[in-house]
Design an enzyme around this catalytic site. Sequence first.
Site, short mmCIF file in Angstrom:
data_model
loop_
_atom_site.label_atom_id
_atom_site.label_comp_id
_atom_site.label_asym_id
_atom_site.label_seq_id
_atom_site.Cartn_x
_atom_site.Cartn_y
_atom_site.Cartn_z
N TYR A 192 -14.88 -12.07 -0.76
CA TYR A 192 -15.81 -10.78 -1.09
C TYR A 192 -16.95 -11.33 -2.03
O TYR A 192 -17.91 -10.55 -1.66
CB TYR A 192 -14.77 -9.72 -1.94
CG TYR A 192 -13.83 -9.10 -0.80
CD1 TYR A 192 -14.43 -8.22 -0.09
CD2 TYR A 192 -12.66 -9.48 -0.88
CE1 TYR A 192 -13.49 -7.47 0.79
CE2 TYR A 192 -11.67 -8.68 -0.30
CZ TYR A 192 -12.34 -7.80 0.88
OH TYR A 192 -11.27 -6.92 1.57
N ASP B 141 -6.50 -2.71 -7.69
CA ASP B 141 -7.16 -3.45 -6.35
C ASP B 141 -7.40 -4.63 -6.87
O ASP B 141 -7.55 -4.96 -7.99
CB ASP B 141 -8.49 -2.49 -6.23
CG ASP B 141 -9.25 -3.01 -5.07
OD1 ASP B 141 -10.08 -3.78 -5.02
OD2 ASP B 141 -8.71 -2.38 -3.93
N ARG C 212 -7.36 11.76 -4.61
CA ARG C 212 -8.49 11.05 -4.01
C ARG C 212 -9.71 12.07 -3.88
O ARG C 212 -10.82 11.85 -4.28
CB ARG C 212 -8.08 10.65 -2.62
CG ARG C 212 -9.18 9.80 -2.19
CD ARG C 212 -9.00 9.03 -0.79
NE ARG C 212 -8.89 10.01 0.20
CZ ARG C 212 -8.55 10.18 1.47
NH1 ARG C 212 -7.89 8.69 1.71
NH2 ARG C 212 -8.60 11.05 2.20
N ARG D 113 0.81 -1.24 -0.11
CA ARG D 113 -0.06 0.00 -0.06
C ARG D 113 0.72 1.35 0.07
O ARG D 113 0.27 2.50 0.41
CB ARG D 113 -0.94 -0.05 1.25
CG ARG D 113 -1.92 -0.88 1.16
CD ARG D 113 -3.38 -0.21 1.58
NE ARG D 113 -4.56 -1.15 1.08
CZ ARG D 113 -5.48 -1.64 2.05
NH1 ARG D 113 -5.27 -1.78 3.22
NH2 ARG D 113 -6.46 -2.42 1.66
N ARG E 253 -2.94 6.19 0.57
CA ARG E 253 -3.75 6.82 1.35
C ARG E 253 -2.76 7.88 2.63
O ARG E 253 -3.26 8.47 3.08
CB ARG E 253 -4.59 6.36 1.95
CG ARG E 253 -4.10 5.08 2.89
CD ARG E 253 -5.00 3.64 2.45
NE ARG E 253 -4.19 2.69 3.12
CZ ARG E 253 -4.84 1.81 4.14
NH1 ARG E 253 -6.26 1.73 3.92
NH2 ARG E 253 -4.12 0.91 4.57
#
Length: 343
Positions: free
Chosen positions: A153, A76, A40, A27, A31
């Site tokens: 998921y 992703d 973003r 990652r 973020r």
Amino acid sequence: MSNLKNDLLLKTLRGESTERPPVWMMRQAGRYLPDYIKLRNKYDFFTRVQTPELATEITLQPIDQVGVDAAIIFSDILVIPQAMGLEVTMEEGRGPLLPKTVTDKASIEALVTEGAEESLKYVYDALALTKKELNGRVPLIGFAGAPWTILCYMVEGKGSKTWDKAKQFAYTQPELAHALLKKITSITIEYLKLQVKAGADTVQVFDSWAGSLSPADFKTFAQPYLTEIATALKPHAPVILFPKGSWYALEDLSKSDAAGIGIDWCLTPQLARQFSGGRVTLQGNFDPAKLLAPIPEIKKSVKEMIDAFGPQRYIANLGHGITPNVPVDHAKAFVEAVKEYRY
């Protein structure tokens, strides 16, 4: 063999000697970086993923700003369910949502496994563009989610701490679970091969929720598909497997065709070396929360971690993705501490 200015990561995955371990962070594109947050605020999540120029810009940010030894493409794991025909939405701070879940034979049969070349073209375009922009500075990592994690998921429809629905599905309808896992595996293999063709130097398979399984169930529902992917990709590029929380599988997986295995912080480097018997390169396992400690503490802990893994066949990384609250200079300190190390 390669025209890379820095091929530490690839050398380490091949088991060659290096003067220090390579370092990157899961990652790392994202973020915690102020420049990422600007993008973003302007574009929604899947716009960032599906626009090659944006994905490239985001992928390059940590190379320029933090100094890691490898780039990992900004994407992703849930692009695979999308390519298979399921809707996936991503709300900031809420995580992913799959409004229509897989529940029965009909919903599995309806899933598409052909055409990953077309449906996921934006990923290959982003890889090709990133490769060009990197201009040989560092290797480029491609990735996919592991079949078990993708099943989680698809069946659960959203994130979960326990994955009860997914596990119930696997344990009560194992034939259906394996049919679904086989479908996910086949499109994932095609997807990863196309990533390599587009410019990925190595690929990582994230089994984020493997640790929800007992050792016996991991052997049934996760391991066969992880090893199948590693075997299929081996002629194309080195494969790193990261089944988070599944330390019990390290010995078995170290005998697979994987070049590297990622481990989380719940296993000591000594035990990881013992279980893997020197057969494979190990990657990890700094607790991302520790990046919030004072910088001198971070540097000290990094040195202790590398000392504990011992020389060679080791990639310094976190035991999971970097969290949004980590100051950039703390991430940099982690990277610099590895770069200052000498075996």
